[in-house]
Design a protein around this motif. Structure first.
Motif, PDB file in Angstrom:
ATOM      1  N   UNK A  23      36.176  64.931 -24.995  1.00 35.47           N
ATOM      2  CA  UNK A  23      37.068  66.020 -25.404  1.00 35.47           C
ATOM      3  C   UNK A  23      38.336  65.461 -26.036  1.00 35.47           C
ATOM      4  N   UNK A  24      38.158  64.649 -27.045  1.00 37.45           N
ATOM      5  CA  UNK A  24      39.287  63.927 -27.648  1.00 37.45           C
ATOM      6  C   UNK A  24      40.339  64.871 -28.225  1.00 37.45           C
ATOM      7  N   UNK A  25      39.903  65.893 -28.953  1.00 38.66           N
ATOM      8  CA  UNK A  25      40.874  66.766 -29.618  1.00 38.66           C
ATOM      9  C   UNK A  25      41.652  67.616 -28.610  1.00 38.66           C
ATOM     10  N   UNK A  26      40.954  68.150 -27.600  1.00 31.64           N
ATOM     11  CA  UNK A  26      41.656  68.899 -26.547  1.00 31.64           C
ATOM     12  C   UNK A  26      42.696  68.010 -25.859  1.00 31.64           C
ATOM     13  N   UNK A  27      42.313  66.772 -25.587  1.00 31.31           N
ATOM     14  CA  UNK A  27      43.223  65.849 -24.897  1.00 31.31           C
ATOM     15  C   UNK A  27      44.430  65.516 -25.773  1.00 31.31           C
ATOM     16  N   UNK A  28      44.192  65.229 -27.045  1.00 33.16           N
ATOM     17  CA  UNK A  28      45.281  64.860 -27.946  1.00 33.16           C
ATOM     18  C   UNK A  28      46.263  66.019 -28.136  1.00 33.16           C
ATOM     19  N   UNK A  29      45.759  67.233 -28.107  1.00 29.35           N
ATOM     20  CA  UNK A  29      46.632  68.399 -28.261  1.00 29.35           C
ATOM     21  C   UNK A  29      47.263  68.829 -26.937  1.00 29.35           C
ATOM     22  N   UNK A  30      46.873  68.191 -25.855  1.00 32.54           N
ATOM     23  CA  UNK A  30      47.483  68.474 -24.555  1.00 32.54           C
ATOM     24  C   UNK A  30      47.156  69.847 -24.006  1.00 32.54           C
ATOM     25  N   UNK A  31      45.968  70.369 -24.326  1.00 34.73           N
ATOM     26  CA  UNK A  31      45.611  71.719 -23.894  1.00 34.73           C
ATOM     27  C   UNK A  31      44.310  71.767 -23.092  1.00 34.73           C
ATOM     28  N   UNK A  32      43.831  70.628 -22.634  1.00 41.54           N
ATOM     29  CA  UNK A  32      42.541  70.576 -21.949  1.00 41.54           C
ATOM     30  C   UNK A  32      42.637  71.143 -20.537  1.00 41.54           C
ATOM     31  N   UNK A  33      41.926  72.242 -20.276  1.00 40.20           N
ATOM     32  CA  UNK A  33      41.897  72.823 -18.932  1.00 40.20           C
ATOM     33  C   UNK A  33      40.518  72.670 -18.282  1.00 40.20           C
TER      34      UNK A  33
END
Length: 300
Positions: free
Chosen positions: A269-279
């Motif tokens: 989940x690279x993009x979720x992690x980079x955007x700081x929104x991974x739930x």
């Protein structure tokens, strides 16, 4: 965030999570060709004219296109229907969303990769092996290339909704246990990432609220394998002393599961992690919650 959402093809396990997640905060219309819940109304989204009529009548703020044929074997047996269901209606959904100038949600799958790598991030190049994967990838490509605003969310090994709607790995194992099995034969050569439907829907809500449009890998944390998931399940049920989990190769199930499957569907989940929104939570935490929520008393 707009208040009205039209959801197409939400009669299955993922649809249950979307209804649960969005029904309290939005005006939603939930449709499917299988009206199996009181909150569903009939729509076969393969009917282009009727799909358009219902969506345009509601004038929603978002269009969620959820449904698909998800049986890999069915898609190999009936190739025409695989594309008529998984691909062509997605093109119609893009046209509708663009006509109304609203965002479109499309659900893709980890199965679009060929498994040549052990893990795949959001930017790796898909290479589908079978017709299920190809029909879903062609839908994904059409959305990305043509929709004005979109979310394409790639799910992994899905779990959720309980015995009535879960048609995937966890329910298949639970059904064997309910039938009295003392041994579970599980493949040891398939790698992947589980996806809890409730977390998936919650993650979509975050992205929609923040208008973070784009394509995302969307799976639970913790890359794993079919074998490890089965071993954890038996232990979580407190039955590891009485149920054997025996590793076998995919060849063992070659007749039943004949459609080509990649050896690895592990998404990062690279993009979720980079955007700081991974739930999305760890799959073990989610499996524990799922069992507690939907399988209390199931095994007697």
């Amino acid at each position: 965030m707009g208040s009205k959402i039209f959801m197409a093809g939400v009669g299955g396990m993922l649809g249950e999570a979307f209804h649960h997640t969005f029904s309290q905060s939005h005006e939603i219309v939930c449709t499917d060709k299988d009206v199996n819940a009181p909150w569903l109304s009939f729509l076969d989204f393969r009917d282009r004219e009727e799909y358009a009529r219902q969506v345009l009548a509601m004038k929603p703020d978002y269009l969620f296109h959820i449904g698909a044929h998800t049986s890999l074997e069915y898609c190999e047996d009936d190739i025409a229907d695989a594309y008529a269901t998984n691909t062509l209606p997605v093109e119609n959904a893009v046209w509708l969303a663009n006509r109304l100038d609203i965002p479109l949600l499309y659900i893709s799958t980890a199965g679009i990769f060929d498994g040549a790598q052990e893990t795949y991030d959001d930017w790796d190049q898909p290479n589908p092996l079978g017709h299920y994967a190809r029909s879903k990838y062609m839908g994904e490509r059409f959305v990305v290339e043509n929709a004005a605003r979109y979310l394409v969310c790639r799910a992994g090994w899905m779990m959720g909704a309980g015995p009535d709607k879960d048609k995937k790995f966890i329910q298949k194992l639970m059904a064997q246990l309910k039938a009295g099995a003392k041994e579970l034969k599980v493949v040891d050569d398939k790698l992947g990432t589980p996806t809890y439907t409730r977390d998936f829907a919650a993650q979509v809500k975050v992205l929609v609220e923040q208008e973070l449009w784009g394509l995302y890998n969307m799976v639970c944390a913790g890359v794993t394998s079919r074998l490890e998931v089965a071993q954890y399940l038996v232990k979580a049920l407190g039955k590891d002393s009485e149920i054997a989990v025996s590793p076998v190769s995919s060849d063992y199930f070659a007749q039943e599961y004949f459609a080509p499957r990649p050896p690895s569907e592990r998404l990062l989940t690279a993009k979720l992690d980079l955007r700081g929104v991974n739930v999305m939570r760890d799959w073990r935490v989610c499996l524990d919650e799922y069992l507690a929520d939907k399988y209390q008393g199931y095994l007697g």
